[in-house]
Structures are given as C-alpha cells and as structure tokens.
Design an enzyme around this catalytic site. Sequence first.
Site, PDB file in Angstrom:
ATOM      1  CG  ASN A 210      -3.321  27.629  11.162  1.00  0.00           C
ATOM      2  OD1 ASN A 210      -4.302  27.933  10.993  1.00  0.00           O
ATOM      3  ND2 ASN A 210      -2.594  27.815  11.886  1.00  0.00           N
ATOM      4  CG  ASP A 279       2.305  22.042  15.445  1.00  0.00           C
ATOM      5  OD1 ASP A 279       1.921  22.061  16.631  1.00  0.00           O
ATOM      6  OD2 ASP A 279       2.069  21.377  14.726  1.00  0.00           O
ATOM      7  CE  LYS A 289       8.717  44.567   3.382  1.00  0.00           C
ATOM      8  NZ  LYS A 289       8.373  45.382   2.380  1.00  0.00           N
ATOM      9  CG  PHE A 327     -11.091  20.624  17.613  1.00  0.00           C
ATOM     10  CD1 PHE A 327     -11.826  21.007  18.975  1.00  0.00           C
ATOM     11  CD2 PHE A 327     -11.973  20.530  16.633  1.00  0.00           C
ATOM     12  CE1 PHE A 327     -13.013  21.515  19.106  1.00  0.00           C
ATOM     13  CE2 PHE A 327     -13.232  20.972  16.513  1.00  0.00           C
ATOM     14  CZ  PHE A 327     -14.020  21.437  17.712  1.00  0.00           C
ATOM     15  CE  LYS A 341      -2.855  14.967  16.094  1.00  0.00           C
ATOM     16  NZ  LYS A 341      -3.261  15.999  14.961  1.00  0.00           N
ATOM     17  CE  LYS A 345      -1.674  17.044  21.070  1.00  0.00           C
ATOM     18  NZ  LYS A 345      -1.588  18.380  20.638  1.00  0.00           N
TER      19      LYS A 345
HETATM   20  N1  CTP Z   1      -2.491  22.093  20.250  1.00  0.00           N
HETATM   21  C1  CTP Z   1      -1.987  23.003  21.214  1.00  0.00           C
HETATM   22  N2  CTP Z   1      -0.763  23.356  20.908  1.00  0.00           N
HETATM   23  C2  CTP Z   1       0.000  23.454  19.876  1.00  0.00           C
HETATM   24  C3  CTP Z   1      -0.637  22.490  18.796  1.00  0.00           C
HETATM   25  C4  CTP Z   1      -1.873  21.890  19.090  1.00  0.00           C
HETATM   26  O1  CTP Z   1      -2.759  23.281  22.141  1.00  0.00           O
HETATM   27  N3  CTP Z   1       1.123  23.990  19.769  1.00  0.00           N
HETATM   28  C5  CTP Z   1      -3.829  21.618  20.418  1.00  0.00           C
HETATM   29  C6  CTP Z   1      -4.875  22.065  19.018  1.00  0.00           C
HETATM   30  O2  CTP Z   1      -5.621  23.441  19.581  1.00  0.00           O
HETATM   31  C7  CTP Z   1      -5.772  20.744  19.068  1.00  0.00           C
HETATM   32  C8  CTP Z   1      -4.887  19.677  19.227  1.00  0.00           C
HETATM   33  O3  CTP Z   1      -3.731  20.262  20.196  1.00  0.00           O
HETATM   34  O4  CTP Z   1      -6.730  21.012  20.188  1.00  0.00           O
HETATM   35  C9  CTP Z   1      -4.298  18.897  17.968  1.00  0.00           C
HETATM   36  O5  CTP Z   1      -3.771  19.834  17.323  1.00  0.00           O
HETATM   37  P1  CTP Z   1      -3.200  19.523  15.725  1.00  0.00           P
HETATM   38  O6  CTP Z   1      -2.885  20.554  15.067  1.00  0.00           O
HETATM   39  O7  CTP Z   1      -4.410  18.595  15.124  1.00  0.00           O
HETATM   40  O8  CTP Z   1      -2.085  18.435  16.480  1.00  0.00           O
HETATM   41  P2  CTP Z   1      -0.736  18.512  16.597  1.00  0.00           P
HETATM   42  O9  CTP Z   1      -0.797  18.147  18.098  1.00  0.00           O
HETATM   43  O10 CTP Z   1      -0.334  19.843  16.406  1.00  0.00           O
HETATM   44  O11 CTP Z   1      -0.043  17.237  15.903  1.00  0.00           O
HETATM   45  P3  CTP Z   1       0.232  17.187  14.461  1.00  0.00           P
HETATM   46  O12 CTP Z   1       0.480  18.556  13.841  1.00  0.00           O
HETATM   47  O13 CTP Z   1       1.468  16.263  14.285  1.00  0.00           O
HETATM   48  O14 CTP Z   1      -1.023  16.694  13.801  1.00  0.00           O
END
Ligand code: CTP
Length: 405
Positions: A210, A279, A289, A327, A341, A345
């Site tokens: 990302n 995720d 490759k 975050f 969240k 969490k």
């Molecule tokens: N986070 C994490 N591990 C993951 C995904 C997210 O620790 N696999 C943590 C991020 O570092 C952040 C928080 O969870 O502090 C929220 O991440 P975000 O990307 O906003 O949300 P997601 O939980 O991934 O949910 P969504 O993608 O559905 O918005």
Amino acid sequence: MSLLTDKKILLGITGSIAAYKVADWVRALRREGCRITVVMTEAACRFISPLTMAALSGNPVHTGMFAAEAPETIPHINLAREHDLLVIAPASAQTIARLAHGLADNLLATIALASSGPVLVCPAMNSVMFQHPATQANLATIRSYGYGVLEPDCGEMACGEEGPGRLTDWENARQAILTAFAPQNLAGEHVLITAGPTREPFDPARFLSNPSTGKMGYALAATAGQQGATVTLISGPTALAVPPGVRCIQVTSAAEMQAAVMACLDAATIVVKAAAVSDYRPAETQPHKIKKGQAALSLPLIANPDILKELGERRRKSPNFPLLVGFAAESRDHLKEGARKLKEKNLDLIVINDIGGTETGFGADTNRVTLLDRNGTQEDVPLLSKEETAHRIWDTVARLMADNR
Ligand code: CTP
C-alpha cells in the site's frame, strides 16, 4: 506553530573549522520560527565572518565583552537573561575547558556563567584532543552542571585524522534542541511504535503493498524521544531516516512485523500501531519470477494476522498490559469505523485518519486526525504537520496514562 516557534536561542560559535556548518543550522532554525542571536569568540571570527552570521540570523552578532556602540549596557548579563536556550556549537576544547572551570575571560564564557537556563554543548575538534583525558574530564564536569552534551560524530576530520570529533549532524542537534523545549510527559515510558507499509511477495520480483510512507509513525517515534521516552520502532520498508536515539527493527511482511511486535512487547509501557499492515497475502509465494503468460489472471489470497486485534485480546487477560493505541485509516464513515475498531480491537485510544485528501492522505507532510478514547472522549485535531499531530497524540496518551495510575 511548532515547538520552536518564537523560541529565543543564543548560539555561541567557537574556534573550530566546523563553524561554517552551523550557518546552515541558523537557517534551518529560522525557518522553524526561532529567534537567533549569535555570539562568536575571537577564534570563531577567524573561521567564519560575523557578517555572514548577522545576515543569516537577522540580528547583530556579539563578539566583545564591552559593546562600543552602547557602553552603558552590560552585554553578557543582558544576553544571559534574554534567551530560552544557549547552544554552543561548535564547542572547541578551549571553550569546554572554560565552561568546566567557570572562567569568564570572554563574552561567551561569561554569558554561560551568568545563564541559569538550559545549555547544549556540541563539541567539535581533532579526535586526539577530544579523547584526551583533560577534555573528557571537562565534559564530565559540564554534564554534572546539567549541561547537555551532544557527542561528536566519528569519521574523517578536516585535519586528515579519523575518529570522534566531527560536529554532530543537524538532525541530532535539532532533536536535542526540540527535546530541550518539549514537555517531558513520556519520561520513564518505553514506547513501541509500528510504522510504514508491509510487503507481501508472490514471487521474487513482485509484492502486494500500500502507499504508506511511514511519515506519521516516524514522527511519533521522533516526538516520543523528544518527550523523554525510550523508543523502539518496528518499521516496514520506507525511505525515511531513523530518528536520532530511536532503536529501529526493520521488517518486510505482516508476519515479520507480528513476530517483532510480540518479541518487544514485554519491555513496552505504550504500544502505538501506526503501520499500514496488509490485510491479505498471496496464498503462495513462487520461488522464481512468474513469466508473462504463465500466471493465472487471479491471485488467491489468505488473511494476514491482525496484530492489533491480537494485542487487544492479550490485553483483556493481562491487567498490566501496555496502553494500546491504534490507527484507523478511513476514506468514509470515519467516526463510525474508528469507534468500531476501538471497541473490536479493545484499545485505549484510536487515531482516526482521513486517507482521502491530499493534505491528509498517504505520503502527506500534514494530517488531520480525530482522537477517540476508551471513555468516548473525542478530540478533533486540526490540520497540522505530522510532527505537531504526533505531539497532540502524546498529550492525550499522557492524560490516559495518568488516569491509569
Ligand atoms: N492492523 C494490524 N494488523 C492488521 C491490520 C491492521 O495490526 N493485519 C492495525 C493497524 O496498524 C491499525 C489498525 O489495525 O492500527 C487499523 O487498521 P486499518 O487498516 O485501519 O483497519 P483494518 O483493521 O485493517 O480494517 P479495514 O481494512 O476493514 O478498514
């Protein structure tokens, strides 16, 4: 407004070849809103002209004990009273000896003796002079007075020798100056911060990721150090320099980040998960490759561990768990998603981050966040630099830490 806006810094320059380097420090400090007055020793004036420093600082430069243009004033007393921080850079062995022994035989040494505020000394000299027991004893003495001393860098010197003695670089000096002005709200805390993106490879040449640049997480690491914390940063791949004084563990994938977080957890009193963790990861990683035409047109994915959620679950079972900050990167329904969240969490605080705009999205130097804490208290932080945003986050963290005690 930064921590440096309108701060009055008295810069003492002494006789070292590194004097020319602090000309750039003056420009950088003025850009951040500092008011700079320069005092130069006679030897310093041989290395760089007072005219240069007057032009860069925008103020007259002081060199003598007795101001010819205003004999009724007592420059060393007035100058000693009129600043928030005295920075002596470069500090020669001779000046350090003067400071250690309380000599008042030139304007700068006299000002130092007459100052009751903070003093930051940045030595720069030949490495044999620096390592001499006399200089080391003098440095120990000025430390015992409460003066900050920024260790010089190692490397090749103007005199051709190699070793410690090069003037510390601007990033270290800036961090020390900011530390002198920052509230020490995090003194005694050990902060664990994750930052940047993760990369999930599917062959040796390609990965899923990302656009996170890590700027917010690195700003949190730098400012936590300024507020007195011991800082461990677990960083995905970024192009950023590790902030001075921060221990950094570099990782690539979400699985590596998870392992590093869990390994560092015991020492932490505060955990901030600013990383943009992928995720999902490819179900398989090919050893070679994938060639054009060989690949299927869809990529099977599997879910990565949610590191923050795992921390929140551990927190339920452990009463002395570190304060937990997450975050939420959102492009719509910001508050609703952030609140979800925070609850799911099991966090103490969530920083809700709009990734939609150019001023607040990935890679921007500014951010506009909403802070939502476990008690439902909401704070809308205006558009600020990421460094200032980070200080605001730490202010709220410090309040929550105080509520816990
Ligand atoms: N986070 C994490 N591990 C993951 C995904 C997210 O620790 N696999 C943590 C991020 O570092 C952040 C928080 O969870 O502090 C929220 O991440 P975000 O990307 O906003 O949300 P997601 O939980 O991934 O949910 P969504 O993608 O559905 O918005």
